[in-house]
Design a protein around this motif. Sequence first.
Motif, PDB file in Angstrom:
ATOM      1  N   SER A   1      -5.563   1.302  -1.574  1.00  0.00           N
ATOM      2  CA  SER A   1      -4.474   0.360  -1.310  1.00  0.00           C
ATOM      3  C   SER A   1      -3.144   0.956  -1.758  1.00  0.00           C
ATOM      4  CB  SER A   1      -4.726  -0.974  -2.018  1.00  0.00           C
ATOM      5  OG  SER A   1      -4.868  -0.782  -3.419  1.00  0.00           O
ATOM      6  N   LEU A   2      -2.066   0.413  -1.229  1.00  0.00           N
ATOM      7  CA  LEU A   2      -0.726   0.945  -1.506  1.00  0.00           C
ATOM      8  C   LEU A   2      -0.396   0.839  -2.993  1.00  0.00           C
ATOM      9  CD1 LEU A   2       1.949   2.060  -0.364  1.00  0.00           C
ATOM     10  CD2 LEU A   2       2.700  -0.312  -0.115  1.00  0.00           C
ATOM     11  N   GLN A   3      -0.040   1.990  -3.597  1.00  0.00           N
ATOM     12  CA  GLN A   3       0.293   2.041  -5.028  1.00  0.00           C
ATOM     13  C   GLN A   3       1.666   2.658  -5.281  1.00  0.00           C
ATOM     14  OE1 GLN A   3      -1.590   0.510  -7.057  1.00  0.00           O
ATOM     15  NE2 GLN A   3      -3.573   0.403  -6.040  1.00  0.00           N
ATOM     16  N   SER A   4       2.356   3.071  -4.246  1.00  0.00           N
ATOM     17  CA  SER A   4       3.672   3.679  -4.426  1.00  0.00           C
ATOM     18  C   SER A   4       4.630   2.700  -5.106  1.00  0.00           C
ATOM     19  CB  SER A   4       4.258   4.112  -3.077  1.00  0.00           C
ATOM     20  OG  SER A   4       3.473   5.140  -2.498  1.00  0.00           O
ATOM     21  N   PRO A   5       5.565   3.189  -5.933  1.00  0.00           N
ATOM     22  CA  PRO A   5       6.518   2.299  -6.597  1.00  0.00           C
ATOM     23  C   PRO A   5       7.222   1.388  -5.602  1.00  0.00           C
ATOM     24  CG  PRO A   5       6.704   4.521  -7.477  1.00  0.00           C
ATOM     25  CD  PRO A   5       5.771   4.605  -6.306  1.00  0.00           C
ATOM     26  N   ALA A   6       7.385   0.123  -5.979  1.00  0.00           N
ATOM     27  CA  ALA A   6       7.926  -0.882  -5.058  1.00  0.00           C
ATOM     28  C   ALA A   6       9.330  -0.545  -4.581  1.00  0.00           C
ATOM     29  CB  ALA A   6       7.912  -2.251  -5.730  1.00  0.00           C
ATOM     30  N   ASP A   7      10.119   0.154  -5.409  1.00  0.00           N
ATOM     31  CA  ASP A   7      11.500   0.454  -5.036  1.00  0.00           C
ATOM     32  C   ASP A   7      11.656   1.836  -4.415  1.00  0.00           C
ATOM     33  OD1 ASP A   7      10.886   1.810  -7.343  1.00  0.00           O
ATOM     34  OD2 ASP A   7      12.724   1.268  -8.418  1.00  0.00           O
ATOM     35  N   LEU A   8      10.533   2.487  -4.062  1.00  0.00           N
ATOM     36  CA  LEU A   8      10.618   3.800  -3.416  1.00  0.00           C
ATOM     37  C   LEU A   8      11.200   3.655  -2.020  1.00  0.00           C
ATOM     38  CD1 LEU A   8       9.814   6.852  -3.613  1.00  0.00           C
ATOM     39  CD2 LEU A   8       7.692   6.219  -2.455  1.00  0.00           C
ATOM     40  N   ASN A   9      12.030   4.603  -1.628  1.00  0.00           N
ATOM     41  CA  ASN A   9      12.583   4.632  -0.279  1.00  0.00           C
ATOM     42  C   ASN A   9      11.441   4.600   0.735  1.00  0.00           C
ATOM     43  OD1 ASN A   9      13.632   5.455   2.236  1.00  0.00           O
ATOM     44  ND2 ASN A   9      15.215   6.710   1.272  1.00  0.00           N
ATOM     45  N   TYR A  10      11.447   3.610   1.629  1.00  0.00           N
ATOM     46  CA  TYR A  10      10.330   3.442   2.546  1.00  0.00           C
ATOM     47  C   TYR A  10      10.305   4.467   3.671  1.00  0.00           C
ATOM     48  CZ  TYR A  10       8.887  -0.807   0.209  1.00  0.00           C
ATOM     49  OH  TYR A  10       8.438  -1.707  -0.717  1.00  0.00           O
ATOM     50  N   ASP A  11      11.263   5.377   3.708  1.00  0.00           N
ATOM     51  CA  ASP A  11      11.151   6.518   4.606  1.00  0.00           C
ATOM     52  C   ASP A  11      10.172   7.550   4.051  1.00  0.00           C
ATOM     53  OD1 ASP A  11      12.840   5.509   6.482  1.00  0.00           O
ATOM     54  OD2 ASP A  11      14.600   6.622   5.809  1.00  0.00           O
ATOM     55  N   SER A  12       9.815   7.421   2.770  1.00  0.00           N
ATOM     56  CA  SER A  12       8.920   8.373   2.125  1.00  0.00           C
ATOM     57  C   SER A  12       7.470   8.067   2.477  1.00  0.00           C
ATOM     58  CB  SER A  12       9.088   8.315   0.605  1.00  0.00           C
ATOM     59  OG  SER A  12      10.411   8.642   0.229  1.00  0.00           O
ATOM     60  N   PRO A  13       6.588   9.082   2.411  1.00  0.00           N
ATOM     61  CA  PRO A  13       5.155   8.815   2.580  1.00  0.00           C
ATOM     62  C   PRO A  13       4.674   7.812   1.542  1.00  0.00           C
ATOM     63  CG  PRO A  13       5.611  11.175   2.665  1.00  0.00           C
ATOM     64  CD  PRO A  13       6.877  10.505   2.210  1.00  0.00           C
ATOM     65  N   GLN A  14       3.633   7.086   1.879  1.00  0.00           N
ATOM     66  CA  GLN A  14       3.080   6.067   0.987  1.00  0.00           C
ATOM     67  C   GLN A  14       1.679   6.483   0.555  1.00  0.00           C
ATOM     68  OE1 GLN A  14       3.258   2.488   3.326  1.00  0.00           O
ATOM     69  NE2 GLN A  14       5.375   2.899   3.895  1.00  0.00           N
ATOM     70  N   ASN A  15       1.364   6.171  -0.698  1.00  0.00           N
ATOM     71  CA  ASN A  15       0.089   6.618  -1.250  1.00  0.00           C
ATOM     72  C   ASN A  15      -0.654   5.503  -1.973  1.00  0.00           C
ATOM     73  OD1 ASN A  15       1.976   9.274  -1.496  1.00  0.00           O
ATOM     74  ND2 ASN A  15      -0.139   9.823  -1.097  1.00  0.00           N
ATOM     75  N   GLY A  16      -1.973   5.647  -1.962  1.00  0.00           N
ATOM     76  CA  GLY A  16      -2.833   4.930  -2.874  1.00  0.00           C
ATOM     77  C   GLY A  16      -3.099   5.865  -4.048  1.00  0.00           C
ATOM     78  N   PHE A  17      -4.357   6.002  -4.439  1.00  0.00           N
ATOM     79  CA  PHE A  17      -4.719   6.968  -5.475  1.00  0.00           C
ATOM     80  C   PHE A  17      -4.870   8.333  -4.810  1.00  0.00           C
ATOM     81  CE2 PHE A  17      -6.423   4.595  -9.405  1.00  0.00           C
ATOM     82  CZ  PHE A  17      -5.517   3.558  -9.240  1.00  0.00           C
ATOM     83  N   LEU A  18      -3.723   8.930  -4.477  1.00  0.00           N
ATOM     84  CA  LEU A  18      -3.581  10.232  -3.817  1.00  0.00           C
ATOM     85  C   LEU A  18      -3.852  10.176  -2.313  1.00  0.00           C
ATOM     86  CD1 LEU A  18      -5.115  12.519  -6.595  1.00  0.00           C
ATOM     87  CD2 LEU A  18      -2.693  12.246  -6.057  1.00  0.00           C
ATOM     88  N   TRP A  19      -4.591   9.194  -1.819  1.00  0.00           N
ATOM     89  CA  TRP A  19      -4.724   9.005  -0.378  1.00  0.00           C
ATOM     90  C   TRP A  19      -3.356   8.672   0.217  1.00  0.00           C
ATOM     91  CZ3 TRP A  19      -9.198   9.054   2.679  1.00  0.00           C
ATOM     92  CH2 TRP A  19     -10.429   9.057   2.019  1.00  0.00           C
ATOM     93  N   PHE A  20      -3.125   9.097   1.461  1.00  0.00           N
ATOM     94  CA  PHE A  20      -1.985   8.603   2.225  1.00  0.00           C
ATOM     95  C   PHE A  20      -2.414   7.295   2.875  1.00  0.00           C
ATOM     96  CE2 PHE A  20      -1.295  13.183   2.070  1.00  0.00           C
ATOM     97  CZ  PHE A  20       0.001  13.221   1.597  1.00  0.00           C
ATOM     98  N   VAL A  21      -1.626   6.251   2.720  1.00  0.00           N
ATOM     99  CA  VAL A  21      -1.989   4.949   3.281  1.00  0.00           C
ATOM    100  C   VAL A  21      -0.950   4.521   4.308  1.00  0.00           C
ATOM    101  CG1 VAL A  21      -3.239   4.251   1.204  1.00  0.00           C
ATOM    102  CG2 VAL A  21      -0.830   3.669   1.413  1.00  0.00           C
ATOM    103  N   ASN A  22      -1.429   3.825   5.318  1.00  0.00           N
ATOM    104  CA  ASN A  22      -0.565   3.344   6.393  1.00  0.00           C
ATOM    105  C   ASN A  22      -0.352   1.861   6.174  1.00  0.00           C
ATOM    106  OD1 ASN A  22       0.944   3.817   8.685  1.00  0.00           O
ATOM    107  ND2 ASN A  22      -0.711   3.291  10.086  1.00  0.00           N
ATOM    108  N   ASN A  23       0.775   1.518   5.551  1.00  0.00           N
ATOM    109  CA  ASN A  23       1.018   0.132   5.190  1.00  0.00           C
ATOM    110  C   ASN A  23       2.327  -0.355   5.784  1.00  0.00           C
ATOM    111  OD1 ASN A  23       2.071  -2.099   3.266  1.00  0.00           O
ATOM    112  ND2 ASN A  23      -0.108  -1.979   2.772  1.00  0.00           N
TER     113      ASN A  23
END
Length: 343
Positions: free
Chosen positions: A249-271
């Motif tokens: 599940s999505l774990q990237s910091p909530a305030d991260l620029n959403y143009d950046s890739p998104q990650n779970g526990f190292l997985w790339f997630v499509n959220n």
Amino acid sequence: MLLKTEPNSIFNPLLKHLTQTFNKVICSGGAVFVIQNDSVVLEEYIGKQSNKPDARNIQRDTQFHVASVRKSYIGFAVAYAVHTGCIHSIDDLAIIYLPELDENVWKDTTIRHLLTHTHGLSEKEGAVYREYEAGENWTYRQVGVNTLTQIVKRTTGQTISEIVHGQVFTPLGFSESDWYAERNEKLVDVILRSEQDSSWRTSKSTEGDKMNMYVSARELALWGYLHLKEGRVNGEQIIPKEVIQLATSLQSPADLNYDSPQNGFLWFVNNLPTKKSEIGERVPSGSYQILGYTGVTLLVIPEENIVAVRMFNSFGSPEGYDYLEDVRSFGDTVMRCLGKVRS
């Protein structure tokens, strides 16, 4: 895992995609493996395990060097450590668990930052330094992954390999997934762009902390299937579903620029929509993917009950080849096989 084999010709375009990429990169072999609705619907192997004249054919038990795909196993071990209480929270500072770290460099860096490539740290000649403030941006740096393996070992008393073997490989009878100190006949040669390629490194460590992991196409697909089923296989809950849910599940910091890739526990997630996703634009939300520099890709699409794997023994991108675009097109091809076109 007991899965039926029910070949489905609608997935033939993925075999064509495999062959096209095989002809673009520098490699000697490849494989594609797809599970849909609890059945193996595509399983194909092409080429040889090396460029040697007497090379073994790529086949079911051939094990490919998975490069950064190993991070999905590290992510699993971290999720296991959180679930068992060995790690209190991924928002804990890394320095709490590794107090020997330089506080001036590491003081604001959490485990969440390490898991989502947002730690802002890099390394040169053995010295870690800060590129930007933690959580401010996204960069793919090995120092974060190395630190996670240390935290897991320190908190659980087990290596990555010991956790994964104990929780997954042994219970499920996996025999084609491991970290190897020595070569054997089932392992592919990694085909370098040149003999002088200084980027290529191997290791004799069997702790799961280095890039010497080899996995067969079918066992990588079954690893993805374990995640798809949230740890429940053949009617038995092998892994607590909370471990899988944490990891994917999505774990990237909530305030991260959403143009950046998104990650779970190292997985790339499509959220959330992002310009820099490494997952195809046709792939639905809730999907997750892990990929390696050898061309290996594992894609899980829960909405369609699909796991798709492709394997190569290449290393890096030859001139004129767009690695990330090719990875994205792999996922988009899966969706086209299903007749799914997303606007």
